[in-house]
Scaffold this active site. Structure first.
Site, PDB file in Angstrom:
ATOM      1  CG  HIS A  33      30.740 -17.030 -43.810  1.00 21.15           C
ATOM      2  ND1 HIS A  33      30.682 -17.341 -45.153  1.00 21.15           N
ATOM      3  CD2 HIS A  33      31.957 -16.476 -43.606  1.00 21.15           C
ATOM      4  CE1 HIS A  33      31.819 -16.965 -45.720  1.00 21.15           C
ATOM      5  NE2 HIS A  33      32.599 -16.446 -44.822  1.00 21.15           N
ATOM      6  CD  GLN A  57      42.040 -10.256 -45.950  1.00 21.89           C
ATOM      7  OE1 GLN A  57      41.677  -9.508 -45.050  1.00 21.89           O
ATOM      8  NE2 GLN A  57      41.709 -11.542 -45.944  1.00 21.89           N
ATOM      9  CG  LEU A 181      30.821 -25.389 -46.507  1.00 20.34           C
ATOM     10  CD1 LEU A 181      29.446 -24.786 -46.184  1.00 20.34           C
ATOM     11  CD2 LEU A 181      30.728 -26.167 -47.812  1.00 20.34           C
ATOM     12  CB  SER A 182      36.224 -21.933 -49.160  1.00 21.46           C
ATOM     13  OG  SER A 182      36.840 -20.841 -49.815  1.00 21.46           O
ATOM     14  NE  ARG A 184      40.280 -16.675 -52.701  1.00 23.68           N
ATOM     15  CZ  ARG A 184      40.673 -16.013 -51.601  1.00 23.68           C
ATOM     16  NH1 ARG A 184      40.670 -16.611 -50.429  1.00 23.68           N
ATOM     17  NH2 ARG A 184      41.056 -14.757 -51.674  1.00 23.68           N
TER      18      ARG A 184
HETATM   19  O1  PAF Z   1      38.737 -14.749 -42.967  1.00 22.95           O
HETATM   20  C1  PAF Z   1      38.303 -13.727 -43.533  1.00 22.95           C
HETATM   21  O2  PAF Z   1      37.214 -13.720 -44.120  1.00 22.95           O
HETATM   22  C2  PAF Z   1      39.143 -12.473 -43.533  1.00 22.95           C
HETATM   23  O3  PAF Z   1      40.500 -12.769 -43.564  1.00 22.95           O
HETATM   24  C3  PAF Z   1      38.814 -11.519 -42.371  1.00 22.95           C
HETATM   25  C4  PAF Z   1      39.121 -12.158 -41.021  1.00 22.95           C
HETATM   26  C5  PAF Z   1      37.343 -11.129 -42.416  1.00 22.95           C
HETATM   27  C6  PAF Z   1      39.646 -10.251 -42.477  1.00 22.95           C
HETATM   28  O4  PAF Z   1      39.401  -9.571 -43.670  1.00 22.95           O
END
Ligand code: PAF
EC number: 6.3.2.1
Length: 279
Positions: A33, A57, A181-182, A184
């Site tokens: 990020h 989502q 990297l994630s 999760r």
């Molecule tokens: O990739 C993400 O973290 C999410 O799908 C996003 C783009 C912030 C939308 O909630």
């Protein structure tokens, strides 16, 4: 850094800004990020980040409740990156009433791959992204290539709605052993973390085979799925697709050197990991 939770206050704060660079996130920020924030800085000023775990989502059996929420640590990281505003709305602020108007991506892009295994996922993503864009009104917005299909869907949405926001793609940030990297990844046990880089290794092997002239895509995918399953993973898909539209390549496409990407999603224990590699 200003931390803003209300849309009205955000609009006041950003009024008159014509070069805002925006990075939407769901928080639990990691180096990947932060690399998006740095890329944003190169494309605009001020940099605005958002943190919002978007219920729309997540499917009913997915990890919305247990999704890691680490606001304090996230704030410290964003401050170090020189982010100007963090928009961190509550659910009540962003969805004060049921969100009945939604953006539904076309089926041939939104219902394949991730969309097949996570029905409604992309409608949730595009709806919140459009809403966040409408709050922030950015000139550019940065999305990671790790979520390859998401990036393509958001880019197409911006184009089809003539949004004044340019979508910038950021390369996937990987740990030294190759694991993308994630947020999760924090669900992985120590043993699973040691196994997880196999996904990227597999993608590299598939890409090498294609580059080496092995063009039986179906056979390559079948072998790759079997290899992961043999190591105890539960693969959802490993698929070689055209970069342009994420459709399977025809024999003609393969013969003509159409740019490809191999995309994958697989469960390791209870954690679902996704990754991809451009070939
Ligand atoms: O990739 C993400 O973290 C999410 O799908 C996003 C783009 C912030 C939308 O909630």
């Amino acid at each position: 850094m200003k931390i803003i939770t209300s849309i009205e206050e955000l609009r006041d704060q950003l009024r008159g800004q014509l070069r805002t660079a925006f990075v939407p996130t769901m928080g639990n920020l990691h180096e990947g990020h932060l690399s998006l924030m740095r890329l944003a800085r190169r494309h605009g000023d001020p940099v605005v980040a958002s943190i919002f775990v978007n219920r729309l989502q997540f499917g009913p059996n997915e990890d919305f409740d247990k999704y890691p929420r680490t606001l304090q640590a996230d704030v410290e990281k964003l401050e170090k990156e020189g982010v100007y505003v963090l928009f961190a709305p509550t659910e009540k602020e962003l969805y004060p009433e049921p969100q009945e108007y939604r953006v539904r991506p076309p089926d041939d892009l939104g219902n394949i791959l991730e969309g097949e295994f996570r029905p409604g996922f992309f409608t949730g993503v595009t709806t919140v992204v459009l809403k966040l864009f409408s709050c922030v009104q950015p000139r550019v917005a940065v999305f990671g290539k790790k979520d390859y299909q998401q990036l393509m869907i958001v880019r197409n949405m911006a184009k089809q709605f003539a949004l004044p926001t340019e979508i910038i793609a950021a390369e996937t940030w990987r740990a030294e052993d190759g694991l993308a990297l994630s947020s999760r990844n924090s669900y992985l046990s120590e043993q699973e973390r040691a196994e997880a880089p196999q996904l990227y290794r597999l993608l590299n092997d598939v890409a090498d085979e294609v580059r080496g002239g092995h063009l039986d895509v179906f056979e390559l995918e079948r072998k790759a799925m079997a290899r992961l399953a043999g190591r105890g993973w539960k693969p959802d898909y490993i698929s070689i697709r055209k970069r342009a539209d994420l459709q399977p390549p025809s024999a003609g496409d393969l013969a003509n050197g159409e740019p490809l990407v191999v995309v994958a999603a697989a469960r390791l224990g209870n954690t679902r990991l996704i990754d991809n590699l451009e070939i």
